[in-house]
Design a protein around this motif. Structure first.
Motif, PDB file in Angstrom:
ATOM      1  N   SER A 129      32.825  44.771  26.269  1.00 12.75           N
ATOM      2  CA  SER A 129      33.286  44.365  27.593  1.00 12.75           C
ATOM      3  C   SER A 129      34.092  45.496  28.231  1.00 12.75           C
ATOM      4  O   SER A 129      34.672  46.339  27.521  1.00 12.75           O
ATOM      5  CB  SER A 129      34.163  43.116  27.483  1.00 12.75           C
ATOM      6  OG  SER A 129      35.412  43.435  26.860  1.00 12.75           O
ATOM      7  N   PRO A 130      34.142  45.553  29.567  1.00 12.73           N
ATOM      8  CA  PRO A 130      34.946  46.584  30.229  1.00 12.73           C
ATOM      9  C   PRO A 130      36.406  46.572  29.771  1.00 12.73           C
ATOM     10  O   PRO A 130      37.016  47.638  29.637  1.00 12.73           O
ATOM     11  CB  PRO A 130      34.825  46.222  31.714  1.00 12.73           C
ATOM     12  CG  PRO A 130      33.498  45.540  31.823  1.00 12.73           C
ATOM     13  CD  PRO A 130      33.365  44.751  30.540  1.00 12.73           C
ATOM     14  N   PRO A 163      36.444  51.868  33.146  1.00 14.65           N
ATOM     15  CA  PRO A 163      35.510  50.931  33.796  1.00 14.65           C
ATOM     16  C   PRO A 163      36.249  49.729  34.385  1.00 14.65           C
ATOM     17  O   PRO A 163      37.255  49.277  33.851  1.00 14.65           O
ATOM     18  CB  PRO A 163      34.594  50.504  32.643  1.00 14.65           C
ATOM     19  CG  PRO A 163      35.419  50.690  31.410  1.00 14.65           C
ATOM     20  CD  PRO A 163      36.295  51.878  31.684  1.00 14.65           C
ATOM     21  N   LYS A 164      35.712  49.242  35.481  1.00 16.29           N
ATOM     22  CA  LYS A 164      36.305  48.076  36.135  1.00 16.29           C
ATOM     23  C   LYS A 164      35.516  46.831  35.770  1.00 16.29           C
ATOM     24  O   LYS A 164      34.299  46.866  35.635  1.00 16.29           O
ATOM     25  CB  LYS A 164      36.299  48.261  37.656  1.00 16.29           C
ATOM     26  CG  LYS A 164      37.164  49.414  38.144  1.00 16.29           C
ATOM     27  CD  LYS A 164      37.109  49.517  39.656  1.00 16.29           C
ATOM     28  CE  LYS A 164      37.984  50.662  40.160  1.00 16.29           C
ATOM     29  NZ  LYS A 164      37.918  50.787  41.650  1.00 16.29           N
ATOM     30  N   GLU A 165      36.236  45.736  35.625  1.00 13.92           N
ATOM     31  CA  GLU A 165      35.583  44.462  35.383  1.00 13.92           C
ATOM     32  C   GLU A 165      35.088  43.898  36.702  1.00 13.92           C
ATOM     33  O   GLU A 165      35.808  43.927  37.704  1.00 13.92           O
ATOM     34  CB  GLU A 165      36.546  43.475  34.732  1.00 13.92           C
ATOM     35  CG  GLU A 165      36.709  43.657  33.245  1.00 13.92           C
ATOM     36  CD  GLU A 165      37.404  42.475  32.603  1.00 13.92           C
ATOM     37  OE1 GLU A 165      36.719  41.611  32.023  1.00 13.92           O
ATOM     38  OE2 GLU A 165      38.623  42.417  32.700  1.00 13.92           O
ATOM     39  N   PRO A 166      33.867  43.397  36.725  1.00 16.17           N
ATOM     40  CA  PRO A 166      33.381  42.782  37.970  1.00 16.17           C
ATOM     41  C   PRO A 166      34.235  41.573  38.334  1.00 16.17           C
ATOM     42  O   PRO A 166      34.635  40.797  37.466  1.00 16.17           O
ATOM     43  CB  PRO A 166      31.946  42.372  37.621  1.00 16.17           C
ATOM     44  CG  PRO A 166      31.923  42.271  36.125  1.00 16.17           C
ATOM     45  CD  PRO A 166      32.896  43.297  35.628  1.00 16.17           C
ATOM     46  N   ARG A 167      34.518  41.454  39.600  1.00 16.01           N
ATOM     47  CA  ARG A 167      35.327  40.331  40.056  1.00 16.01           C
ATOM     48  C   ARG A 167      34.561  39.025  39.859  1.00 16.01           C
ATOM     49  O   ARG A 167      33.380  38.904  40.195  1.00 16.01           O
ATOM     50  CB  ARG A 167      35.697  40.491  41.532  1.00 16.01           C
ATOM     51  CG  ARG A 167      36.609  41.673  41.802  1.00 16.01           C
ATOM     52  CD  ARG A 167      37.045  41.689  43.247  1.00 16.01           C
ATOM     53  NE  ARG A 167      37.820  40.502  43.588  1.00 16.01           N
ATOM     54  CZ  ARG A 167      38.314  40.258  44.790  1.00 16.01           C
ATOM     55  NH1 ARG A 167      38.091  41.110  45.779  1.00 16.01           N
ATOM     56  NH2 ARG A 167      39.008  39.170  45.029  1.00 16.01           N
ATOM     57  N   LYS A 168      35.243  38.041  39.292  1.00 12.56           N
ATOM     58  CA  LYS A 168      34.625  36.750  39.068  1.00 12.56           C
ATOM     59  C   LYS A 168      34.634  35.945  40.364  1.00 12.56           C
ATOM     60  O   LYS A 168      35.651  35.868  41.049  1.00 12.56           O
ATOM     61  CB  LYS A 168      35.363  35.992  37.965  1.00 12.56           C
ATOM     62  CG  LYS A 168      35.282  36.657  36.599  1.00 12.56           C
ATOM     63  CD  LYS A 168      36.016  35.848  35.555  1.00 12.56           C
ATOM     64  CE  LYS A 168      35.928  36.529  34.185  1.00 12.56           C
ATOM     65  NZ  LYS A 168      36.675  35.764  33.153  1.00 12.56           N
ATOM     66  N   MET A 169      33.491  35.380  40.680  1.00 13.99           N
ATOM     67  CA  MET A 169      33.386  34.559  41.870  1.00 13.99           C
ATOM     68  C   MET A 169      34.082  33.216  41.638  1.00 13.99           C
ATOM     69  O   MET A 169      33.930  32.592  40.578  1.00 13.99           O
ATOM     70  CB  MET A 169      31.920  34.324  42.224  1.00 13.99           C
ATOM     71  CG  MET A 169      31.161  35.603  42.575  1.00 13.99           C
ATOM     72  SD  MET A 169      31.822  36.399  44.060  1.00 13.99           S
ATOM     73  CE  MET A 169      31.380  35.172  45.290  1.00 13.99           C
TER      74      MET A 169
END
Length: 213
Positions: A129-130, A163-169
């Motif tokens: 994971s990021p 790395p950036k974690e994708p923003r959770k919707m």
């Protein structure tokens, strides 16, 4: 109140033992500190810290100044201040990820492109994971900073791209779910349920709603 051997009694009731853990470029000492509830405990911790530093220095003299060797030295030098669980986590990341990729390299010869390749390998091949990759890169950066202090020649400055974690919707309740939640909140209303109801009906943040009651 001093008790000798650089051990002092603090106002908070603990004893503080001071030891030299390095030297600045001008030769002035850099001190490390160990604390204990008794004079003997603080002194013994400082002695263990000094022994760890001696082992780390000996390892560097005997080795070839590779990343692998500096990883071991870093663990030795920091083992007295780390919790056993943290030390085990760092050791696992070093043995499983950092050493296999950089172990035989001299720190001064590592290029930024290699760090980027290391990051991609962790994300794409090992599918970490990021957040986990950021932790490994932060550990690697700490080891490089340790190298910078230990070597007379400074390693090349490396810009590490974390790395950036994708923003959770955020999922919004539909009408059916909202109606069901309101029915549950209406049963035996209490302060907690009222806070949720207030936030739901007004759009107020939960933290603000709880402050009102």
């Amino acid at each position: 109140m001093a008790r000798g051997e650089n051990v002092f009694y603090r106002k908070d009731g603990r004893f503080e033992a001071r030891y030299v853990k390095g030297r600045k470029t001008d030769g002035k000492p850099v001190y490390g500190f160990c604390y204990g509830r008794t004079y003997e405990e603080a002194r013994e911790k400082a002695e263990r810290a000094k022994q760890m530093l001696k082992k780390a220095e000996s390892a560097e003299e005997d080795g070839k100044n590779t990343i692998s060797q500096f990883c071991d030295s870093w663990l030795l030098a920091n083992s007295t201040r780390l919790k056993p669980s943290s030390c085990a986590k760092y050791r696992a990341n070093i043995e499983n990820h950092i050493k296999p990729f950089f172990g035989t390299r001299h720190p001064g010869k590592i290029q930024p492109e290699e760090v980027d390749a290391f990051t991609r390998m962790l994300l794409e091949e090992k599918r970490l994971s990021p957040k986990t990759v950021r932790n490994i890169l932060a550990l690697f950066h700490s080891i490089l900073f340790y190298v910078k202090k230990r070597l007379k020649e400074e390693p090349q400055a490396l810009d590490i791209n974390y790395p950036k974690e994708p923003r959770k919707m955020v999922r919004v309740l539909d009408k059916r779910e909202e109606s069901a939640l309101l029915q549950i909140l209406a049963r035996e209303m209490d302060l907690s349920k009222f806070g949720i109801y207030l936030a739901l009906r007004t759009g107020m943040r939960i933290g603000v709603a709880t402050l009102l009651y």
